[in-house]
Design a protein around this motif. Structure first.
Motif, PDB file in Angstrom:
ATOM      1  N   GLY A 104       0.824  -1.197   0.000  1.00 21.58           N
ATOM      2  CA  GLY A 104       0.000   0.000   0.000  1.00 21.58           C
ATOM      3  C   GLY A 104       0.859   1.247   0.000  1.00 21.58           C
ATOM      4  O   GLY A 104       1.983   1.248  -0.490  1.00 21.58           O
ATOM      5  N   ARG A 105       0.308   2.286   0.597  1.00 17.08           N
ATOM      6  CA  ARG A 105       1.021   3.563   0.679  1.00 17.08           C
ATOM      7  C   ARG A 105       0.472   4.345   1.866  1.00 17.08           C
ATOM      8  O   ARG A 105      -0.637   4.076   2.330  1.00 17.08           O
ATOM      9  CB  ARG A 105       0.848   4.360  -0.621  1.00 17.08           C
ATOM     10  N   GLU A 106       1.241   5.300   2.354  1.00 13.30           N
ATOM     11  CA  GLU A 106       0.777   6.196   3.414  1.00 13.30           C
ATOM     12  C   GLU A 106       0.244   7.492   2.835  1.00 13.30           C
ATOM     13  O   GLU A 106      -0.639   8.126   3.397  1.00 13.30           O
ATOM     14  CB  GLU A 106       1.906   6.455   4.415  1.00 13.30           C
ATOM     15  N   SER A 107       0.766   7.889   1.695  1.00 10.51           N
ATOM     16  CA  SER A 107       0.311   9.094   1.010  1.00 10.51           C
ATOM     17  C   SER A 107      -1.115   8.907   0.489  1.00 10.51           C
ATOM     18  O   SER A 107      -1.521   7.790   0.151  1.00 10.51           O
ATOM     19  CB  SER A 107       1.250   9.395  -0.169  1.00 10.51           C
ATOM     20  N   GLU A 108      -1.854  10.000   0.392  1.00  7.33           N
ATOM     21  CA  GLU A 108      -3.191   9.922  -0.205  1.00  7.33           C
ATOM     22  C   GLU A 108      -3.147  10.106  -1.721  1.00  7.33           C
ATOM     23  O   GLU A 108      -4.191  10.071  -2.385  1.00  7.33           O
ATOM     24  CB  GLU A 108      -4.126  10.952   0.445  1.00  7.33           C
ATOM     25  N   ASP A 109      -1.960  10.277  -2.262  1.00  5.59           N
ATOM     26  CA  ASP A 109      -1.790  10.407  -3.717  1.00  5.59           C
ATOM     27  C   ASP A 109      -1.528   9.025  -4.315  1.00  5.59           C
ATOM     28  O   ASP A 109      -0.472   8.439  -4.072  1.00  5.59           O
ATOM     29  CB  ASP A 109      -0.615  11.349  -4.021  1.00  5.59           C
ATOM     30  N   PRO A 110      -2.481   8.463  -5.076  1.00  7.09           N
ATOM     31  CA  PRO A 110      -2.307   7.111  -5.645  1.00  7.09           C
ATOM     32  C   PRO A 110      -1.092   6.983  -6.561  1.00  7.09           C
ATOM     33  O   PRO A 110      -0.581   5.881  -6.753  1.00  7.09           O
ATOM     34  CB  PRO A 110      -3.603   6.892  -6.444  1.00  7.09           C
ATOM     35  N   SER A 111      -0.646   8.112  -7.131  1.00  4.03           N
ATOM     36  CA  SER A 111       0.488   8.038  -8.071  1.00  4.03           C
ATOM     37  C   SER A 111       1.822   8.357  -7.401  1.00  4.03           C
ATOM     38  O   SER A 111       2.840   8.528  -8.077  1.00  4.03           O
ATOM     39  CB  SER A 111       0.261   9.006  -9.248  1.00  4.03           C
ATOM     40  N   SER A 112       1.824   8.430  -6.058  1.00  2.33           N
ATOM     41  CA  SER A 112       3.078   8.731  -5.355  1.00  2.33           C
ATOM     42  C   SER A 112       4.064   7.571  -5.497  1.00  2.33           C
ATOM     43  O   SER A 112       3.673   6.426  -5.729  1.00  2.33           O
ATOM     44  CB  SER A 112       2.814   9.001  -3.874  1.00  2.33           C
ATOM     45  N   LYS A 113       5.324   7.883  -5.307  1.00  2.00           N
ATOM     46  CA  LYS A 113       6.376   6.867  -5.418  1.00  2.00           C
ATOM     47  C   LYS A 113       6.184   5.720  -4.430  1.00  2.00           C
ATOM     48  O   LYS A 113       6.623   4.602  -4.669  1.00  2.00           O
ATOM     49  CB  LYS A 113       7.751   7.501  -5.184  1.00  2.00           C
ATOM     50  N   GLU A 114       5.535   6.011  -3.291  1.00  2.00           N
ATOM     51  CA  GLU A 114       5.382   5.003  -2.238  1.00  2.00           C
ATOM     52  C   GLU A 114       4.787   3.697  -2.767  1.00  2.00           C
ATOM     53  O   GLU A 114       5.184   2.616  -2.344  1.00  2.00           O
ATOM     54  CB  GLU A 114       4.474   5.549  -1.132  1.00  2.00           C
ATOM     55  N   GLY A 115       3.829   3.808  -3.660  1.00  2.00           N
ATOM     56  CA  GLY A 115       3.185   2.603  -4.164  1.00  2.00           C
ATOM     57  C   GLY A 115       3.526   2.253  -5.599  1.00  2.00           C
ATOM     58  O   GLY A 115       3.246   1.148  -6.052  1.00  2.00           O
ATOM     59  N   CYS A 116       4.120   3.201  -6.302  1.00  2.00           N
ATOM     60  CA  CYS A 116       4.275   3.035  -7.757  1.00  2.00           C
ATOM     61  C   CYS A 116       5.705   2.830  -8.247  1.00  2.00           C
ATOM     62  O   CYS A 116       5.915   2.427  -9.387  1.00  2.00           O
ATOM     63  CB  CYS A 116       3.703   4.260  -8.476  1.00  2.00           C
ATOM     64  N   TYR A 117       6.686   3.122  -7.392  1.00  2.00           N
ATOM     65  CA  TYR A 117       8.066   3.219  -7.863  1.00  2.00           C
ATOM     66  C   TYR A 117       8.587   1.919  -8.469  1.00  2.00           C
ATOM     67  O   TYR A 117       9.269   1.921  -9.494  1.00  2.00           O
ATOM     68  CB  TYR A 117       8.958   3.659  -6.708  1.00  2.00           C
ATOM     69  N   ILE A 118       8.256   0.816  -7.829  1.00  2.00           N
ATOM     70  CA  ILE A 118       8.788  -0.472  -8.288  1.00  2.00           C
ATOM     71  C   ILE A 118       8.373  -0.774  -9.725  1.00  2.00           C
ATOM     72  O   ILE A 118       9.134  -1.315 -10.527  1.00  2.00           O
ATOM     73  CB  ILE A 118       8.369  -1.604  -7.309  1.00  2.00           C
ATOM     74  N   TRP A 119       7.135  -0.373 -10.056  1.00  2.00           N
ATOM     75  CA  TRP A 119       6.628  -0.609 -11.425  1.00  2.00           C
ATOM     76  C   TRP A 119       7.110   0.467 -12.383  1.00  2.00           C
ATOM     77  O   TRP A 119       7.315   0.211 -13.571  1.00  2.00           O
ATOM     78  CB  TRP A 119       5.107  -0.685 -11.422  1.00  2.00           C
ATOM     79  N   GLU A 120       7.289   1.676 -11.864  1.00  2.00           N
ATOM     80  CA  GLU A 120       7.813   2.764 -12.695  1.00  2.00           C
ATOM     81  C   GLU A 120       9.188   2.406 -13.232  1.00  2.00           C
ATOM     82  O   GLU A 120       9.502   2.637 -14.416  1.00  2.00           O
ATOM     83  CB  GLU A 120       7.883   4.044 -11.861  1.00  2.00           C
ATOM     84  N   LEU A 121      10.016   1.805 -12.375  1.00  2.00           N
ATOM     85  CA  LEU A 121      11.371   1.418 -12.793  1.00  2.00           C
ATOM     86  C   LEU A 121      11.341   0.272 -13.805  1.00  2.00           C
ATOM     87  O   LEU A 121      12.156   0.221 -14.724  1.00  2.00           O
ATOM     88  CB  LEU A 121      12.206   1.024 -11.571  1.00  2.00           C
ATOM     89  N   LEU A 122      10.378  -0.632 -13.656  1.00  2.00           N
ATOM     90  CA  LEU A 122      10.236  -1.708 -14.644  1.00  2.00           C
ATOM     91  C   LEU A 122       9.793  -1.128 -15.980  1.00  2.00           C
ATOM     92  O   LEU A 122      10.236  -1.576 -17.053  1.00  2.00           O
ATOM     93  CB  LEU A 122       9.229  -2.748 -14.152  1.00  2.00           C
ATOM     94  N   GLY A 123       8.937  -0.105 -15.931  1.00  2.00           N
ATOM     95  CA  GLY A 123       8.520   0.588 -17.153  1.00  2.00           C
ATOM     96  C   GLY A 123       9.692   1.236 -17.855  1.00  2.00           C
ATOM     97  O   GLY A 123       9.780   1.227 -19.092  1.00  2.00           O
ATOM     98  N   ILE A 124      10.621   1.796 -17.076  1.00  2.00           N
ATOM     99  CA  ILE A 124      11.823   2.409 -17.666  1.00  2.00           C
ATOM    100  C   ILE A 124      12.635   1.354 -18.413  1.00  2.00           C
ATOM    101  O   ILE A 124      13.133   1.593 -19.523  1.00  2.00           O
ATOM    102  CB  ILE A 124      12.673   3.085 -16.568  1.00  2.00           C
ATOM    103  N   ALA A 125      12.774   0.173 -17.805  1.00  2.00           N
ATOM    104  CA  ALA A 125      13.528  -0.915 -18.455  1.00  2.00           C
ATOM    105  C   ALA A 125      12.875  -1.310 -19.780  1.00  2.00           C
ATOM    106  O   ALA A 125      13.561  -1.502 -20.796  1.00  2.00           O
ATOM    107  CB  ALA A 125      13.610  -2.115 -17.522  1.00  2.00           C
ATOM    108  N   LEU A 126      11.559  -1.415 -19.774  1.00  2.00           N
ATOM    109  CA  LEU A 126      10.845  -1.777 -21.008  1.00  2.00           C
ATOM    110  C   LEU A 126      10.985  -0.684 -22.070  1.00  2.00           C
ATOM    111  O   LEU A 126      11.170  -0.974 -23.258  1.00  2.00           O
ATOM    112  CB  LEU A 126       9.363  -2.029 -20.706  1.00  2.00           C
ATOM    113  N   ASN A 127      10.916   0.573 -21.650  1.00  2.00           N
ATOM    114  CA  ASN A 127      11.045   1.679 -22.605  1.00  2.00           C
ATOM    115  C   ASN A 127      12.444   1.781 -23.197  1.00  2.00           C
ATOM    116  O   ASN A 127      12.608   2.248 -24.329  1.00  2.00           O
ATOM    117  CB  ASN A 127      10.639   3.000 -21.938  1.00  2.00           C
ATOM    118  N   GLU A 128      13.451   1.336 -22.446  1.00  2.00           N
ATOM    119  CA  GLU A 128      14.807   1.291 -23.010  1.00  2.00           C
ATOM    120  C   GLU A 128      14.874   0.297 -24.171  1.00  2.00           C
ATOM    121  O   GLU A 128      15.571   0.524 -25.157  1.00  2.00           O
ATOM    122  CB  GLU A 128      15.824   0.919 -21.924  1.00  2.00           C
TER     123      GLU A 128
END
Length: 363
Positions: free
Chosen positions: A217-241
């Motif tokens: 989950g996350r502690e922030s009330e922002d669903p797009s915050s790094k707390e919950g999204c970062y792990i997938w954001e980095l995988l997206g970067i790998a795919l975009n490379e």
């Protein structure tokens, strides 16, 4: 291809199996042990069941599956001996999607049950184990048949990829660059799924039954915050490379979205209260550093953090990825991912946030 056919962890006991790459999940179970123990102890003392029926939802396979069973059994045996009661009959129900590696679970059951009997000695009640395949967004068990429901690192998975009216261009999950409609669609799917989950569990649990859920989950009330999204954001970067290198079509990345939602405690409380079948006894967050994915000794943990975390995410996400991308590219995808993750871990404080909620079914 339907999500239920591809949403499963890597099976077996090989190098990239979930069984050998789930130390973060194990840490989460151990961190929430006091909450689980309190819930099962309260349940036992209030109901004193002669037959105790416990379901583990999203059980996957490997040592973590048996860790939960072992800890629950240990707590009940300690409590019943303290009061001089006879050991109940234990019935454990292992649930996951049909594509889960149930074979590994059942091949290990004989040895596990032998260890239980050795640990608890004479007078220990009989144990029965069953596998129940199916989505926990459907009814799985007969009415009022369960005393206790446990789930760890499963309920953050959605029943389907959200219905997006706009492309989530360049992303594979919610992020700060996602259109507002994407964020809204993800929450709408989560709201629907979690409400259905609560409804069905309320029908299956007897009055006074307990449920403990732990999920990313996350502690922030922002669903797009790094707390919950970062792990997938980095995988997206790998795919975009790999898109830039011409190995993956851009359209394939733009049309691929992870069916996951990392909820905040406030969102969980709102939906539990709205559905109305359960009373929340405890709701809290804990943090697990990405380094806990490492299975090395402490002095080497930082050197191997990126490698081990990339394997842990591969064990979870690879079946989803190969449903969209060339399976032959997986080694390259996770090699790039390892490099990206290692770089982030060297510069930032990288943590998973777990949300744990303990509930009682209302009368």
């Amino acid at each position: 291809m339907k999500l239920v056919e591809v949403l499963h962890m890597n099976g077996g006991i090989g190098d990239i199996s979930y069984a050998n790459n789930s130390l973060v999940q194990r840490k989460a179970i151990l961190m929430t042990k006091p909450i689980i123990e309190q819930a099962i102890r309260d349940l036992y003392c209030s109901l004193l069941p002669k037959n105790l029926c416990i379901a583990d939802l999203g059980c996957s396979s490997g040592a973590n599956t048996f860790l939960v069973v072992s800890e629950l059994t240990k707590t009940i045996e300690k409590e019943r001996k303290k009061h001089g009661f006879q050991s109940p009959e234990f019935h454990y129900l292992f649930n996951d999607l049909p594509s889960n590696d149930f074979n590994t679970i059942f091949q290990s059951l004989g040895e596990f049950e032998h260890d239980l009997r050795k640990q608890f000695g004479e007078g220990f009640g009989p144990c029965f184990f069953s596998g129940v395949s199916g989505s926990f967004y459907t009814r799985l068990f007969s009415s009022k048949s369960l005393h206790f429901v446990h789930s760890s690192y499963s309920v953050h998975w959605l029943s389907q990829v959200p219905n997006l009216i706009e492309k989530n261009k360049g992303n594979i999950y919610m992020s700060s660059t996602s259109p507002p409609s994407v964020i809204k669609a993800y929450y709408k799917q989560y709201e629907k799924d979690f409400s259905i989950f609560l409804k069905y569990r309320s029908e299956e649990l007897m009055k006074g039954g307990k449920m403990v859920l732990t999920f990313l989950g996350r502690e922030s009330e922002d669903p797009s915050s790094k707390e919950g999204c970062y792990i997938w954001e980095l995988l997206g970067i790998a795919l975009n490379e790999l898109v830039i290198e011409g190995l993956i079509e851009e359209e394939k990345v733009d049309s691929f979205n992870i069916p996951n939602y990392t909820a905040s405690p406030a969102e969980v409380k709102y939906l539990v209260d709205k559905e109305g079948s359960f009373t929340i006894n405890k709701l809290e967050t804990t943090r697990v550093h990405w380094n806990y994915a490492s299975n090395t000794n402490n002095e080497n943990i930082y050197n191997n953090g990126g490698y081990n975390l990339s394997r842990a995410i591969r064990a979870v996400a690879e079946p989803l990825l190969v449903s969209q991308f060339d399976p032959k590219l997986m080694d390259l995808v996770f090699q790039k991912y390892e490099e990206i993750v290692s770089d982030c871990m060297s510069k930032e404080k990288t943590e998973f946030i777990n949300v744990t909620v303990s509930m009682t079914r209302n009368n």
